[in-house]
Design a protein around this motif. Sequence first.
Motif, PDB file in Angstrom:
ATOM      1  N   UNK A   8     -71.027  18.735 -21.464  1.00 21.54           N
ATOM      2  CA  UNK A   8     -71.924  19.806 -21.004  1.00 21.54           C
ATOM      3  C   UNK A   8     -73.286  19.248 -20.609  1.00 21.54           C
ATOM      4  N   UNK A   9     -73.814  18.339 -21.413  1.00 21.04           N
ATOM      5  CA  UNK A   9     -75.107  17.723 -21.081  1.00 21.04           C
ATOM      6  C   UNK A   9     -74.973  16.885 -19.817  1.00 21.04           C
ATOM      7  N   UNK A  10     -73.885  16.144 -19.690  1.00 19.83           N
ATOM      8  CA  UNK A  10     -73.653  15.341 -18.482  1.00 19.83           C
ATOM      9  C   UNK A  10     -73.575  16.245 -17.255  1.00 19.83           C
ATOM     10  N   UNK A  11     -72.881  17.354 -17.358  1.00 19.67           N
ATOM     11  CA  UNK A  11     -72.794  18.305 -16.254  1.00 19.67           C
ATOM     12  C   UNK A  11     -74.174  18.828 -15.882  1.00 19.67           C
ATOM     13  N   UNK A  12     -74.946  19.239 -16.882  1.00 19.21           N
ATOM     14  CA  UNK A  12     -76.283  19.787 -16.625  1.00 19.21           C
ATOM     15  C   UNK A  12     -77.194  18.740 -15.975  1.00 19.21           C
ATOM     16  N   UNK A  13     -77.185  17.525 -16.506  1.00 22.81           N
ATOM     17  CA  UNK A  13     -78.045  16.473 -15.936  1.00 22.81           C
ATOM     18  C   UNK A  13     -77.609  16.143 -14.512  1.00 22.81           C
ATOM     19  N   UNK A  18     -70.505   8.178 -17.174  1.00 23.14           N
ATOM     20  CA  UNK A  18     -70.816   8.907 -18.401  1.00 23.14           C
ATOM     21  C   UNK A  18     -69.580   9.455 -19.088  1.00 23.14           C
ATOM     22  N   UNK A  19     -68.631   9.987 -18.337  1.00 17.35           N
ATOM     23  CA  UNK A  19     -67.396  10.472 -18.959  1.00 17.35           C
ATOM     24  C   UNK A  19     -66.625   9.301 -19.572  1.00 17.35           C
ATOM     25  N   UNK A  20     -66.634   8.166 -18.901  1.00 18.99           N
ATOM     26  CA  UNK A  20     -66.002   6.971 -19.464  1.00 18.99           C
ATOM     27  C   UNK A  20     -66.674   6.523 -20.742  1.00 18.99           C
ATOM     28  N   UNK A  21     -68.000   6.539 -20.750  1.00 18.85           N
ATOM     29  CA  UNK A  21     -68.720   6.164 -21.962  1.00 18.85           C
ATOM     30  C   UNK A  21     -68.437   7.139 -23.100  1.00 18.85           C
TER      31      UNK A  21
END
Length: 134
Positions: free
Chosen positions: A17-22, A60-63
């Motif tokens: 969710x944070x990755x999506x928002x950023x 980011x999803x990989x991390x």
Amino acid sequence: MNLVVATYAAYAAISLAVTFWVARTLHHTGARFLVDVMNGDSDLADTVNHLLVIGFWLVNAGFVALALRISGPVPDVRAAIEELAMKLGMVLLVLGGMHFANLIALNKIRRSRHQERQDAIAPAPIPFDSATLA
């Protein structure tokens, strides 16, 4: 559901969710900067913007996936919250690091493009001949 599984679920949900928002925020607010980097070529800037979002998501999803594992037992809620906070902190640091790395790279491109433009419109220097002064 045990605490490890609950921590995994919370970590994955919050991190993504944070990755999506950023990514969404950077995509919208970075568009104007990218147009400047690309010397006003808005089509190229839009394409680069989309590619940056894709790369941002993949990294980011990989991390998030690689950092999912909890190495030790999670005996109570306090330990689960601490694990979650540690993992979310790592995700936030990676997100911030990627953002600053992108800004540095794009600013270098921007500076070189602006310098090329200045060099193209600057008048040619007048050669200095010391013999004409004597």
